[in-house]
Each structure stands twice: as structure tokens, then as C-alpha cells.
Design a protein around this motif. Structure first.
Motif, PDB file in Angstrom:
ATOM      1  N   GLU A 136       0.836  -1.199   0.000  1.00 10.45           N
ATOM      2  CA  GLU A 136       0.000   0.000   0.000  1.00 10.45           C
ATOM      3  C   GLU A 136       0.875   1.255   0.000  1.00 10.45           C
ATOM      4  OE1 GLU A 136      -3.598   0.064   0.081  1.00 10.45           O
ATOM      5  OE2 GLU A 136      -3.124  -1.956  -0.628  1.00 10.45           O
ATOM      6  N   SER A 152      -9.789   3.831  12.464  1.00  9.12           N
ATOM      7  CA  SER A 152     -10.399   3.862  11.142  1.00  9.12           C
ATOM      8  C   SER A 152      -9.419   3.423  10.060  1.00  9.12           C
ATOM      9  CB  SER A 152     -10.912   5.271  10.853  1.00  9.12           C
ATOM     10  OG  SER A 152     -11.427   5.367   9.553  1.00  9.12           O
ATOM     11  N   TRP A 153      -8.195   3.928  10.124  1.00  8.47           N
ATOM     12  CA  TRP A 153      -7.179   3.564   9.144  1.00  8.47           C
ATOM     13  C   TRP A 153      -6.847   2.075   9.214  1.00  8.47           C
ATOM     14  CZ3 TRP A 153      -1.452   3.143   9.376  1.00  8.47           C
ATOM     15  CH2 TRP A 153      -0.883   3.076   8.100  1.00  8.47           C
ATOM     16  N   GLN A 156      -9.309  -0.392   7.624  1.00  8.47           N
ATOM     17  CA  GLN A 156      -9.342  -0.535   6.166  1.00  8.47           C
ATOM     18  C   GLN A 156      -8.644  -1.806   5.696  1.00  8.47           C
ATOM     19  OE1 GLN A 156      -7.858   2.933   4.059  1.00  8.47           O
ATOM     20  NE2 GLN A 156      -8.483   4.254   5.734  1.00  8.47           N
ATOM     21  N   TYR A 157      -7.856  -2.400   6.568  1.00  8.85           N
ATOM     22  CA  TYR A 157      -7.028  -3.549   6.152  1.00  8.85           C
ATOM     23  C   TYR A 157      -7.394  -4.817   6.898  1.00  8.85           C
ATOM     24  CZ  TYR A 157      -4.377   0.308   4.278  1.00  8.85           C
ATOM     25  OH  TYR A 157      -4.004   1.450   3.608  1.00  8.85           O
TER      26      TYR A 157
END
Length: 157
Positions: A136, A152-153, A156-157
């Protein structure tokens, strides 16, 4: 839900603090990438052309030895790799780490701390080091970190 590992190299403790917050936010395991020979304050003096870090970063083939090879990379789906930006990219020990383990089938997400440089060049270098692995763009994590933003970040994964 993917199983996540936050790995990091931190010469001065700044990146370590970020990695710990990130691992907590993402309910991820944590692993420190440690050099066999720890860096001293003099080693990190970027203004000294003869300092260890300067010499290492001038030779892209340099690979500092790791203190151990105990990261259980095979147990995880997503590997976050954190480091300080040195000379606009990741320190050479990150290459040692990437070349030590098999990242096949994994996703790598770089994160970095920096006094002013971006992470783009470092992410590109990681892609070159592991060309068959999904890498990424990553993210700079400087200053005060908001826990909900980190959650939140990581989500994403």
C-alpha cells in the motif's frame, strides 16, 4: 477480518511510540525490528558524513544485521512496517527485514515518522524490494495521533 502485525524499527523511540498506538488501535500484534548492533546517538548524527547512519544510507546495498529473526510473518495477513524516514526513504535495516522473510500472499502497509520528508519514496522502494507483494502507499504518522483516526485507518485492512 484479517490478522495484523505491526512491525517497526525505531532508533530514537519516536516510531516505537507510534507503532504501539497503532497496534492498540488495530488490535494487532507488535514486533520490533532491532539491529544486531544498536544505534548510538553519534551513529544517528545525520550532519556527520562519517556517522553510521550516513554511511549506511549512502550505500543502497548495505544490510545491517538483525538482532533476531523471530517475527512470525507467516501467521499474519497484513504486515504494517514502520520506520523513521532517513534521507527521504526507509533505513536500510528495512531492506534487511524484507529480505529475511517470505511476504508472499501478504499485504504490506508502510507507516513512517518524519521531520519533513514524505513516505512516497519509501513505499516505492519497498515495492521494488518485494515486487510480487501488494504494498500500500502507506502513511506518515507524525505529531498527536487521534485514536479514532488510527482505528479507522487500521480498519481498512
Amino acid at each position: 477480518m484479517s490478522k495484523k502485525l505491526v512491525t517497526y524499527f525505531s532508533a530514537s523511540g519516536v516510531t516505537e511510540a507510534v507503532a504501539r498506538k497503532l497496534a492498540e488501535a488495530g488490535n494487532a500484534d507488535l514486533y520490533e525490528i532491532r539491529p544486531e548492533v544498536p544505534y548510538t546517538r553519534a551513529d544517528l548524527d545525520w550532519t556527520d558524513k562519517n556517522s553510521r547512519s550516513t554511511i549506511e544510507m549512502q550505500d543502497s546495498s548495505f544490510r545491517p544485521a538483525l538482532a533476531d529473526k523471530e517475527a512470525k510473518v507467516s501467521d499474519y495477513d497484513v504486515i504494517f512496517i514502520g520506520f523513521p524516514i532517513w534521507w527521504y526513504t526507509a533505513p536500510t535495516i528495512i531492506n534487511t527485514f524484507l529480505e529475511t522473510y517470505d511476504f508472499g500472499g501478504k499485504m504490506i502497509v508502510p507507516f513512517a515518522t518524519s521531520g519533513g520528508s514524505g513516505i512516497k519514496k519509501a513505499a516505492e522502494a519497498i515495492r521494488k524490494a518485494v515486487p510480487d507483494v501488494e504494498v500500500e502507499d502507506g502513511r506518515l504518522l507524525n505529531g498527536r495521533l487521534n485514536q479514532s483516526d488510527l482505528e479507522s485507518w487500521m480498519g481498512q485492512y
